[in-house]
Design a protein around this motif. Structure first.
Motif, PDB file in Angstrom:
ATOM      1  N   PHE A  76      28.149  26.823  -6.788  1.00  0.00           N
ATOM      2  CA  PHE A  76      29.196  26.663  -7.800  1.00  0.00           C
ATOM      3  C   PHE A  76      29.882  25.294  -7.711  1.00  0.00           C
ATOM      4  O   PHE A  76      30.263  24.715  -8.730  1.00  0.00           O
ATOM      5  CB  PHE A  76      30.216  27.792  -7.612  1.00  0.00           C
ATOM      6  N   ALA A  77      30.012  24.755  -6.498  1.00  0.00           N
ATOM      7  CA  ALA A  77      30.696  23.461  -6.308  1.00  0.00           C
ATOM      8  C   ALA A  77      30.024  22.346  -7.100  1.00  0.00           C
ATOM      9  O   ALA A  77      30.687  21.407  -7.546  1.00  0.00           O
ATOM     10  CB  ALA A  77      30.722  23.108  -4.820  1.00  0.00           C
ATOM     11  N   GLN A  78      28.712  22.452  -7.293  1.00  0.00           N
ATOM     12  CA  GLN A  78      27.982  21.435  -8.060  1.00  0.00           C
ATOM     13  C   GLN A  78      28.480  21.359  -9.486  1.00  0.00           C
ATOM     14  O   GLN A  78      28.546  20.299 -10.083  1.00  0.00           O
ATOM     15  CB  GLN A  78      26.500  21.819  -8.117  1.00  0.00           C
ATOM     16  N   LYS A  79      28.812  22.526 -10.056  1.00  0.00           N
ATOM     17  CA  LYS A  79      29.219  22.583 -11.464  1.00  0.00           C
ATOM     18  C   LYS A  79      30.589  21.965 -11.682  1.00  0.00           C
ATOM     19  O   LYS A  79      30.881  21.475 -12.759  1.00  0.00           O
ATOM     20  CB  LYS A  79      29.296  24.040 -11.936  1.00  0.00           C
ATOM     21  N   VAL A  80      31.451  22.038 -10.672  1.00  0.00           N
ATOM     22  CA  VAL A  80      32.846  21.639 -10.878  1.00  0.00           C
ATOM     23  C   VAL A  80      33.222  20.330 -10.174  1.00  0.00           C
ATOM     24  O   VAL A  80      34.278  19.767 -10.440  1.00  0.00           O
ATOM     25  CB  VAL A  80      33.829  22.763 -10.467  1.00  0.00           C
ATOM     26  N   GLY A 122      43.969  19.873 -11.496  1.00  0.00           N
ATOM     27  CA  GLY A 122      43.367  19.328 -10.276  1.00  0.00           C
ATOM     28  C   GLY A 122      42.128  20.115  -9.876  1.00  0.00           C
ATOM     29  O   GLY A 122      41.521  20.821 -10.699  1.00  0.00           O
ATOM     30  N   GLY A 123      41.761  19.997  -8.606  1.00  0.00           N
ATOM     31  CA  GLY A 123      40.544  20.623  -8.113  1.00  0.00           C
ATOM     32  C   GLY A 123      40.530  22.130  -8.276  1.00  0.00           C
ATOM     33  O   GLY A 123      39.527  22.718  -8.699  1.00  0.00           O
ATOM     34  N   THR A 124      41.629  22.761  -7.982  1.00  0.00           N
ATOM     35  CA  THR A 124      41.688  24.225  -8.087  1.00  0.00           C
ATOM     36  C   THR A 124      41.558  24.652  -9.547  1.00  0.00           C
ATOM     37  O   THR A 124      40.831  25.606  -9.858  1.00  0.00           O
ATOM     38  CB  THR A 124      43.023  24.726  -7.492  1.00  0.00           C
ATOM     39  N   ALA A 125      42.232  23.927 -10.423  1.00  0.00           N
ATOM     40  CA  ALA A 125      42.157  24.246 -11.853  1.00  0.00           C
ATOM     41  C   ALA A 125      40.714  24.131 -12.364  1.00  0.00           C
ATOM     42  O   ALA A 125      40.252  24.979 -13.125  1.00  0.00           O
ATOM     43  CB  ALA A 125      43.065  23.299 -12.641  1.00  0.00           C
ATOM     44  N   LYS A 126      40.003  23.115 -11.914  1.00  0.00           N
ATOM     45  CA  LYS A 126      38.611  22.945 -12.354  1.00  0.00           C
ATOM     46  C   LYS A 126      37.754  24.148 -11.969  1.00  0.00           C
ATOM     47  O   LYS A 126      36.975  24.662 -12.759  1.00  0.00           O
ATOM     48  CB  LYS A 126      38.009  21.692 -11.705  1.00  0.00           C
ATOM     49  N   ALA A 127      37.908  24.562 -10.708  1.00  0.00           N
ATOM     50  CA  ALA A 127      37.105  25.699 -10.232  1.00  0.00           C
ATOM     51  C   ALA A 127      37.438  26.962 -11.017  1.00  0.00           C
ATOM     52  O   ALA A 127      36.540  27.684 -11.467  1.00  0.00           O
ATOM     53  CB  ALA A 127      37.351  25.905  -8.735  1.00  0.00           C
ATOM     54  N   LEU A 128      38.732  27.202 -11.232  1.00  0.00           N
ATOM     55  CA  LEU A 128      39.120  28.429 -11.947  1.00  0.00           C
ATOM     56  C   LEU A 128      38.666  28.366 -13.400  1.00  0.00           C
ATOM     57  O   LEU A 128      38.158  29.355 -13.948  1.00  0.00           O
ATOM     58  CB  LEU A 128      40.636  28.645 -11.881  1.00  0.00           C
ATOM     59  N   ALA A 129      38.839  27.201 -14.048  1.00  0.00           N
ATOM     60  CA  ALA A 129      38.468  27.083 -15.468  1.00  0.00           C
ATOM     61  C   ALA A 129      36.977  27.359 -15.657  1.00  0.00           C
ATOM     62  O   ALA A 129      36.580  28.142 -16.538  1.00  0.00           O
ATOM     63  CB  ALA A 129      38.822  25.687 -15.981  1.00  0.00           C
ATOM     64  N   GLN A 130      36.152  26.749 -14.831  1.00  0.00           N
ATOM     65  CA  GLN A 130      34.700  26.951 -14.946  1.00  0.00           C
ATOM     66  C   GLN A 130      34.351  28.428 -14.739  1.00  0.00           C
ATOM     67  O   GLN A 130      33.570  29.014 -15.480  1.00  0.00           O
ATOM     68  CB  GLN A 130      33.992  26.074 -13.903  1.00  0.00           C
ATOM     69  N   ARG A 131      34.976  29.026 -13.760  1.00  0.00           N
ATOM     70  CA  ARG A 131      34.682  30.423 -13.445  1.00  0.00           C
ATOM     71  C   ARG A 131      35.147  31.353 -14.573  1.00  0.00           C
ATOM     72  O   ARG A 131      34.464  32.297 -14.956  1.00  0.00           O
ATOM     73  CB  ARG A 131      35.334  30.776 -12.116  1.00  0.00           C
ATOM     74  N   ARG A 148      43.477  13.817 -16.531  1.00  0.00           N
ATOM     75  CA  ARG A 148      42.510  14.724 -15.898  1.00  0.00           C
ATOM     76  C   ARG A 148      41.987  15.799 -16.851  1.00  0.00           C
ATOM     77  O   ARG A 148      41.233  16.672 -16.429  1.00  0.00           O
ATOM     78  CB  ARG A 148      43.186  15.402 -14.702  1.00  0.00           C
ATOM     79  N   LEU A 149      42.396  15.748 -18.127  1.00  0.00           N
ATOM     80  CA  LEU A 149      42.036  16.847 -19.034  1.00  0.00           C
ATOM     81  C   LEU A 149      40.617  16.729 -19.621  1.00  0.00           C
ATOM     82  O   LEU A 149      40.077  17.712 -20.128  1.00  0.00           O
ATOM     83  CB  LEU A 149      43.065  16.972 -20.158  1.00  0.00           C
ATOM     84  N   GLU A 150      40.035  15.548 -19.513  1.00  0.00           N
ATOM     85  CA  GLU A 150      38.725  15.309 -20.135  1.00  0.00           C
ATOM     86  C   GLU A 150      37.662  16.314 -19.654  1.00  0.00           C
ATOM     87  O   GLU A 150      36.927  16.891 -20.446  1.00  0.00           O
ATOM     88  CB  GLU A 150      38.274  13.886 -19.785  1.00  0.00           C
ATOM     89  N   PHE A 151      37.611  16.516 -18.344  1.00  0.00           N
ATOM     90  CA  PHE A 151      36.651  17.467 -17.764  1.00  0.00           C
ATOM     91  C   PHE A 151      36.769  18.823 -18.463  1.00  0.00           C
ATOM     92  O   PHE A 151      35.767  19.454 -18.808  1.00  0.00           O
ATOM     93  CB  PHE A 151      36.912  17.627 -16.260  1.00  0.00           C
ATOM     94  N   PHE A 152      38.005  19.258 -18.681  1.00  0.00           N
ATOM     95  CA  PHE A 152      38.242  20.601 -19.233  1.00  0.00           C
ATOM     96  C   PHE A 152      37.812  20.664 -20.700  1.00  0.00           C
ATOM     97  O   PHE A 152      37.272  21.662 -21.154  1.00  0.00           O
ATOM     98  CB  PHE A 152      39.718  20.974 -19.069  1.00  0.00           C
ATOM     99  N   ASN A 153      38.037  19.566 -21.446  1.00  0.00           N
ATOM    100  CA  ASN A 153      37.565  19.500 -22.835  1.00  0.00           C
ATOM    101  C   ASN A 153      36.054  19.611 -22.867  1.00  0.00           C
ATOM    102  O   ASN A 153      35.483  20.331 -23.680  1.00  0.00           O
ATOM    103  CB  ASN A 153      37.964  18.156 -23.471  1.00  0.00           C
ATOM    104  N   GLU A 154      35.419  18.886 -21.958  1.00  0.00           N
ATOM    105  CA  GLU A 154      33.952  18.842 -21.962  1.00  0.00           C
ATOM    106  C   GLU A 154      33.331  20.198 -21.669  1.00  0.00           C
ATOM    107  O   GLU A 154      32.292  20.529 -22.223  1.00  0.00           O
ATOM    108  CB  GLU A 154      33.451  17.809 -20.950  1.00  0.00           C
ATOM    109  N   ILE A 155      33.966  20.991 -20.802  1.00  0.00           N
ATOM    110  CA  ILE A 155      33.341  22.286 -20.476  1.00  0.00           C
ATOM    111  C   ILE A 155      33.744  23.390 -21.461  1.00  0.00           C
ATOM    112  O   ILE A 155      33.233  24.500 -21.390  1.00  0.00           O
ATOM    113  CB  ILE A 155      33.596  22.730 -19.013  1.00  0.00           C
ATOM    114  N   GLY A 156      34.672  23.087 -22.400  1.00  0.00           N
ATOM    115  CA  GLY A 156      34.961  24.071 -23.452  1.00  0.00           C
ATOM    116  C   GLY A 156      36.318  24.748 -23.367  1.00  0.00           C
ATOM    117  O   GLY A 156      36.513  25.827 -23.948  1.00  0.00           O
TER     118      GLY A 156
END
Ligand code: NDP
Length: 263
Positions: A76-80, A122-131, A148-156
């Motif tokens: 899972f770490a690879q994805k986030v 941050g890092g925790t938010a990324k992991a939770l959002a993807q999950r 830091r919001l770009e990552f979250f836009n990209e994943i949906g």
């Protein structure tokens, strides 16, 4: 004797040494777990090997630096792009993420979650959002700054800063910022937080060991709420399985970690 550590800044609040040492001591596993106050994330890898560690956990604010430090990242770490558990595998640094599964374990009691607001990016938010997206939830992210919001836009995810956020009805709101960790700040302006809490069913905070100002408000409003202790337990059990290379039983690890919370 194997040596493990947690890296973070701050790190003195961390209960990880207590949890992992309780497992090692009571299940007769020859290892010891310490804490390392690390200011610069770029120094993670050299510090890890200088301390001759067999493995480590990484907390705020170095989880993304930990991803970059790894020779190989698995699962899972690879994805986030976020790593909270490190293993020394024959001199190579291998990275994993156990936070997201730990959090899912912690909210099992919250039912019918469909729409989530994550505060922080941050890092925790990324992991939770993807999950959460993998669970087909509607995921919204609110952060004080846009960078830091770009990552979250990209994943949906739907993303907002304090400037463009308009409150909606949410099933669950999670604070993943470090506001409230070693200060008494709310994760967003008070009016905004009050408004959010008036329109949500459940409230969670990744911070553990104290009732943050965010959770204090949730409590005042009589909302079902919980701190990050169960998340800590969930991620810790999974990390310990990696540290001990699955030689111990998961139920025994969990039992020892739960007991350590009573000390
Ligand atoms: P990061 O440093 O990666 O991210 C921190 C986030 O918090 C950023 O989005 C930052 O916003 C925001 N932030 C920081 N201070 C404030 C503030 N005063 N007001 C509003 N926003 C703020 O941290 P992590 O994701 O690694 O960790 C976050 C928290 O989660 C920590 O408190 C950590 O202890 C906890 N945690 C708990 C776990 C558990 O097992 N219970 C597991 C993992 C984490 P910006 O982008 O604008 O800088």
């Amino acid at each position: 004797m194997q040596l493990f550590s947690i890296f973070g800044d701050p790190v003195s609040h961390s209960r990880s040494p207590l949890m992992h040492n309780s497992v090692f001591k009571n299940l007769n596993y020859k290892a010891c777990y310490t804490r390392t106050h690390l200011l610069e994330g770029e120094k993670l890898k050299e510090t890890f090997f200088a301390l001759k560690l067999s493995g480590a956990n990484v907390t705020v604010p170095h989880k993304e630096a930990a991803f970059n430090a790894c020779d190989e990242v698995r699962g899972f770490a690879q994805k986030v792009g976020v790593v909270n558990t490190l293993i020394n595998e024959n001199g190579k640094l291998i990275g994993y993420n156990t936070d997201a599964d730990g959090f899912m374990f912690s909210i099992e009691e919250f039912k019918n979650i469909k729409k989530v607001l994550i505060i922080g990016a941050g890092g925790t938010a990324k992991a939770l959002a993807q999950r959460f997206l993998e669970e087909s939830l509607d995921v919204n992210v609110l952060n004080r700054s846009a960078g830091r919001l770009e990552f979250f836009n990209e994943i949906g995810c739907n993303t907002f800063t304090w400037e463009d956020f308009q409150v909606q009805q949410f099933d669950l709101v999670v604070n993943t910022t470090s506001a409230g960790l070693s200060d008494n700040n709310l994760p967003a302006p008070q009016k905004m937080i009050e408004n959010i809490l008036e329109n949500t069913c459940y409230v969670a905070d990744a911070i553990y060991g104290k009732l943050t100002p965010f959770l204090q408000l949730a409590k005042q409003k009589q909302l079902p709420h919980k701190d990050g202790a169960d998340m800590l337990l969930g991620q810790g059990v999974l990390a310990n399985e990696l540290f001990t290379n699955y030689q111990l039983k998961k139920e025994d690890i969990k039992e020892q970690m739960e007991k350590s919370f009573l000390y």
